[in-house]
Design a protein around this motif. Structure first.
Motif, PDB file in Angstrom:
ATOM      1  N   TYR A  47      17.804 -18.308   7.973  1.00 20.68           N
ATOM      2  CA  TYR A  47      17.898 -17.312   9.370  1.00 20.68           C
ATOM      3  C   TYR A  47      18.803 -18.160  10.544  1.00 20.68           C
ATOM      4  O   TYR A  47      19.457 -17.721  11.170  1.00 20.68           O
ATOM      5  N   CYS A  48      18.362 -19.289  10.444  1.00 24.12           N
ATOM      6  CA  CYS A  48      19.081 -20.048  11.686  1.00 24.12           C
ATOM      7  C   CYS A  48      20.402 -20.766  11.504  1.00 24.12           C
ATOM      8  O   CYS A  48      21.178 -21.111  12.352  1.00 24.12           O
ATOM      9  N   THR A  49      20.732 -20.545  10.327  1.00 22.78           N
ATOM     10  CA  THR A  49      21.846 -21.378   9.851  1.00 22.78           C
ATOM     11  C   THR A  49      23.229 -20.857  10.422  1.00 22.78           C
ATOM     12  O   THR A  49      24.024 -21.922  10.817  1.00 22.78           O
ATOM     13  N   PRO A  50      23.563 -19.760  10.635  1.00 22.66           N
ATOM     14  CA  PRO A  50      24.807 -19.080  11.287  1.00 22.66           C
ATOM     15  C   PRO A  50      24.900 -19.999  12.819  1.00 22.66           C
ATOM     16  O   PRO A  50      25.826 -20.574  13.023  1.00 22.66           O
ATOM     17  N   GLY A  51      23.542 -19.851  13.556  1.00 28.52           N
ATOM     18  CA  GLY A  51      23.928 -20.358  14.878  1.00 28.52           C
ATOM     19  C   GLY A  51      23.646 -21.806  14.864  1.00 28.52           C
ATOM     20  O   GLY A  51      24.416 -22.564  15.546  1.00 28.52           O
ATOM     21  N   MET A  52      23.202 -22.401  13.871  1.00 33.39           N
ATOM     22  CA  MET A  52      23.176 -24.167  13.725  1.00 33.39           C
ATOM     23  C   MET A  52      24.530 -24.346  13.289  1.00 33.39           C
ATOM     24  O   MET A  52      24.919 -25.441  14.037  1.00 33.39           O
ATOM     25  N   ILE A  53      25.240 -23.548  12.434  1.00 36.38           N
ATOM     26  CA  ILE A  53      26.654 -24.131  11.919  1.00 36.38           C
ATOM     27  C   ILE A  53      27.552 -23.880  13.321  1.00 36.38           C
ATOM     28  O   ILE A  53      28.191 -24.873  13.591  1.00 36.38           O
ATOM     29  N   MET A  54      27.504 -22.944  13.846  1.00 43.58           N
ATOM     30  CA  MET A  54      28.401 -22.634  15.045  1.00 43.58           C
ATOM     31  C   MET A  54      28.062 -23.715  16.172  1.00 43.58           C
ATOM     32  O   MET A  54      29.106 -24.380  16.606  1.00 43.58           O
ATOM     33  N   ALA A  55      26.789 -24.256  16.289  1.00 44.96           N
ATOM     34  CA  ALA A  55      26.608 -25.033  17.396  1.00 44.96           C
ATOM     35  C   ALA A  55      26.925 -26.423  17.060  1.00 44.96           C
ATOM     36  O   ALA A  55      27.647 -27.177  17.644  1.00 44.96           O
ATOM     37  N   SER A  56      26.976 -26.635  15.661  1.00 49.64           N
ATOM     38  CA  SER A  56      27.231 -27.846  15.239  1.00 49.64           C
ATOM     39  C   SER A  56      28.871 -28.105  15.095  1.00 49.64           C
ATOM     40  O   SER A  56      29.377 -29.355  15.245  1.00 49.64           O
ATOM     41  N   PRO A  74      34.625 -26.535   6.543  1.00 48.70           N
ATOM     42  CA  PRO A  74      33.914 -27.592   6.143  1.00 48.70           C
ATOM     43  C   PRO A  74      32.458 -27.658   6.564  1.00 48.70           C
ATOM     44  O   PRO A  74      31.754 -28.234   5.909  1.00 48.70           O
ATOM     45  N   MET A  75      32.073 -27.196   7.619  1.00 49.69           N
ATOM     46  CA  MET A  75      30.535 -27.329   8.124  1.00 49.69           C
ATOM     47  C   MET A  75      29.659 -26.484   6.999  1.00 49.69           C
ATOM     48  O   MET A  75      28.892 -26.911   6.866  1.00 49.69           O
ATOM     49  N   GLN A  76      30.369 -25.199   6.814  1.00 47.86           N
ATOM     50  CA  GLN A  76      29.548 -24.401   5.678  1.00 47.86           C
ATOM     51  C   GLN A  76      29.363 -25.090   4.566  1.00 47.86           C
ATOM     52  O   GLN A  76      28.377 -25.040   3.734  1.00 47.86           O
ATOM     53  N   ALA A  77      30.556 -25.663   4.172  1.00 48.36           N
ATOM     54  CA  ALA A  77      30.405 -26.443   2.796  1.00 48.36           C
ATOM     55  C   ALA A  77      29.449 -27.508   2.816  1.00 48.36           C
ATOM     56  O   ALA A  77      28.837 -27.775   1.903  1.00 48.36           O
ATOM     57  N   GLY A  82      37.893 -10.284  27.788  1.00 49.07           N
ATOM     58  CA  GLY A  82      39.233 -10.862  27.775  1.00 49.07           C
ATOM     59  C   GLY A  82      38.975 -12.489  27.053  1.00 49.07           C
ATOM     60  O   GLY A  82      40.082 -13.134  27.035  1.00 49.07           O
ATOM     61  N   SER A  83      37.980 -12.696  26.567  1.00 48.89           N
ATOM     62  CA  SER A  83      37.678 -13.966  25.738  1.00 48.89           C
ATOM     63  C   SER A  83      38.036 -13.843  24.224  1.00 48.89           C
ATOM     64  O   SER A  83      37.931 -12.496  23.742  1.00 48.89           O
ATOM     65  N   SER A  84      38.017 -15.011  23.650  1.00 49.67           N
ATOM     66  CA  SER A  84      38.202 -14.966  22.161  1.00 49.67           C
ATOM     67  C   SER A  84      36.836 -15.509  21.636  1.00 49.67           C
ATOM     68  O   SER A  84      36.160 -16.520  22.270  1.00 49.67           O
ATOM     69  N   ILE A  85      36.264 -14.580  20.967  1.00 48.44           N
ATOM     70  CA  ILE A  85      35.065 -14.821  20.217  1.00 48.44           C
ATOM     71  C   ILE A  85      35.028 -15.169  18.804  1.00 48.44           C
ATOM     72  O   ILE A  85      35.840 -14.577  18.122  1.00 48.44           O
ATOM     73  N   THR A  86      34.401 -16.359  18.440  1.00 48.51           N
ATOM     74  CA  THR A  86      34.241 -16.534  16.878  1.00 48.51           C
ATOM     75  C   THR A  86      32.915 -16.395  16.700  1.00 48.51           C
ATOM     76  O   THR A  86      32.136 -17.076  17.289  1.00 48.51           O
ATOM     77  N   THR A  87      32.439 -15.712  15.492  1.00 47.31           N
ATOM     78  CA  THR A  87      31.402 -15.668  14.730  1.00 47.31           C
ATOM     79  C   THR A  87      31.437 -16.371  13.644  1.00 47.31           C
ATOM     80  O   THR A  87      32.423 -16.762  13.062  1.00 47.31           O
ATOM     81  N   ILE A  88      30.039 -16.596  13.132  1.00 46.43           N
ATOM     82  CA  ILE A  88      30.080 -17.060  11.775  1.00 46.43           C
ATOM     83  C   ILE A  88      31.131 -16.444  10.598  1.00 46.43           C
ATOM     84  O   ILE A  88      31.735 -17.184   9.860  1.00 46.43           O
ATOM     85  N   GLU A  89      31.045 -15.241  10.962  1.00 46.16           N
ATOM     86  CA  GLU A  89      32.120 -14.512   9.807  1.00 46.16           C
ATOM     87  C   GLU A  89      33.644 -14.748   9.997  1.00 46.16           C
ATOM     88  O   GLU A  89      34.298 -14.559   8.887  1.00 46.16           O
ATOM     89  N   GLY A  90      33.705 -15.484  11.023  1.00 45.88           N
ATOM     90  CA  GLY A  90      35.340 -15.812  11.375  1.00 45.88           C
ATOM     91  C   GLY A  90      35.753 -17.378  11.308  1.00 45.88           C
ATOM     92  O   GLY A  90      36.744 -17.595  11.417  1.00 45.88           O
ATOM     93  N   ILE A  91      34.783 -18.104  10.518  1.00 41.03           N
ATOM     94  CA  ILE A  91      34.983 -19.494  10.471  1.00 41.03           C
ATOM     95  C   ILE A  91      35.821 -20.056   9.208  1.00 41.03           C
ATOM     96  O   ILE A  91      36.439 -20.719   8.957  1.00 41.03           O
ATOM     97  N   ALA A  92      35.369 -19.253   8.130  1.00 40.73           N
ATOM     98  CA  ALA A  92      36.279 -19.508   6.843  1.00 40.73           C
ATOM     99  C   ALA A  92      37.504 -19.023   6.874  1.00 40.73           C
ATOM    100  O   ALA A  92      37.819 -18.153   7.069  1.00 40.73           O
ATOM    101  N   LYS A  93      38.347 -19.656   5.900  1.00 44.88           N
ATOM    102  CA  LYS A  93      39.574 -19.201   5.835  1.00 44.88           C
ATOM    103  C   LYS A  93      39.815 -18.394   4.225  1.00 44.88           C
ATOM    104  O   LYS A  93      39.730 -19.096   3.078  1.00 44.88           O
ATOM    105  N   GLY A  94      39.568 -17.160   4.444  1.00 45.13           N
ATOM    106  CA  GLY A  94      39.508 -16.385   3.027  1.00 45.13           C
ATOM    107  C   GLY A  94      38.055 -16.704   2.205  1.00 45.13           C
ATOM    108  O   GLY A  94      37.266 -16.809   2.838  1.00 45.13           O
ATOM    109  N   ASP A  95      38.515 -17.107   1.016  1.00 41.77           N
ATOM    110  CA  ASP A  95      37.378 -17.555   0.080  1.00 41.77           C
ATOM    111  C   ASP A  95      37.096 -19.224   0.397  1.00 41.77           C
ATOM    112  O   ASP A  95      36.101 -19.591  -0.017  1.00 41.77           O
ATOM    113  N   GLU A  96      37.615 -19.803   1.127  1.00 36.81           N
ATOM    114  CA  GLU A  96      37.576 -21.236   1.690  1.00 36.81           C
ATOM    115  C   GLU A  96      36.604 -21.460   2.574  1.00 36.81           C
ATOM    116  O   GLU A  96      36.843 -21.012   3.846  1.00 36.81           O
ATOM    117  N   LEU A  97      35.577 -22.002   2.493  1.00 34.90           N
ATOM    118  CA  LEU A  97      34.541 -22.282   3.525  1.00 34.90           C
ATOM    119  C   LEU A  97      34.991 -23.194   4.571  1.00 34.90           C
ATOM    120  O   LEU A  97      35.678 -24.029   4.375  1.00 34.90           O
TER     121      LEU A  97
END
Length: 161
Positions: free
Chosen positions: A101-110, A86-89, A69-84
């Motif tokens: 290897y750690c970058t997706p988790g590091m970005i999501m935590a950050s 701000p954390m990815q950029a 029932g929750s809303s899950i966001t992964t690293i694949e879901g944070i960019a808006k189309g081709d626009e990264l």
């Protein structure tokens, strides 16, 4: 078996999985979202960090039934189309990764850290909050630099919305 209903990266998802399935395995093996990495299987490294209802969580510690029932966001879901996001950029611009290897988790935590502490996040707080995310390649200097840069970028982005 349980019927699990989630919203993943903004899309409603329903799937049948065993009750003992970990969220990380549902994301990777059933939904093909392989940006969420498995680094240790003991919740020590943070490579599997995703957002559940807006808060960062190590997905290797969550049974799918707990997330039902929750809303899950992964690293694949944070960019808006081709626009990264701000954390990815900021990670790109400040060389906040090496092997990646750690970058997706590091970005999501950050992202969660900045959302909770705001744009005036200080380095000491950031370093303390990132203790649950391990990078074996860097000395964290460029990761910290990236997150602090992104905190300012996220402020501009949030003000514009």
């Amino acid at each position: 078996m349980s019927n699990i209903k989630l919203t993943v990266n903004g899309k409603p998802t329903s799937t049948e999985v065993e009750d003992r399935t970990l969220l990380v395995h549902l994301l990777r093996d059933h939904l093909g979202l392989t940006g969420t990495h498995i680094g240790c299987d003991t919740s020590q490294c943070g490579a599997c960090t995703v957002h559940i209802d807006g808060r960062s969580v190590k997905s290797c510690t969550v049974l799918v039934g707990q997330a039902n029932g929750s809303s899950i966001t992964t690293i694949e879901g944070i960019a808006k189309g081709d626009e990264l996001h701000p954390m990815q950029a900021a990670f790109r611009d400040n060389h906040g990764l090496q092997c990646g290897y750690c970058t997706p988790g590091m970005i999501m935590a950050s992202i969660d850290i900045v959302n909770r502490h705001g744009p005036d996040l200080d380095e000491a707080t950031l370093r303390q909050e990132l203790e649950g995310n391990i990078c074996r390649c860097t000395g964290y200097h460029n990761i910290v630099k990236s997150v602090l840069d992104a905190a300012g970028r996220m402020k501009v982005t949030q003000a514009a919305e």
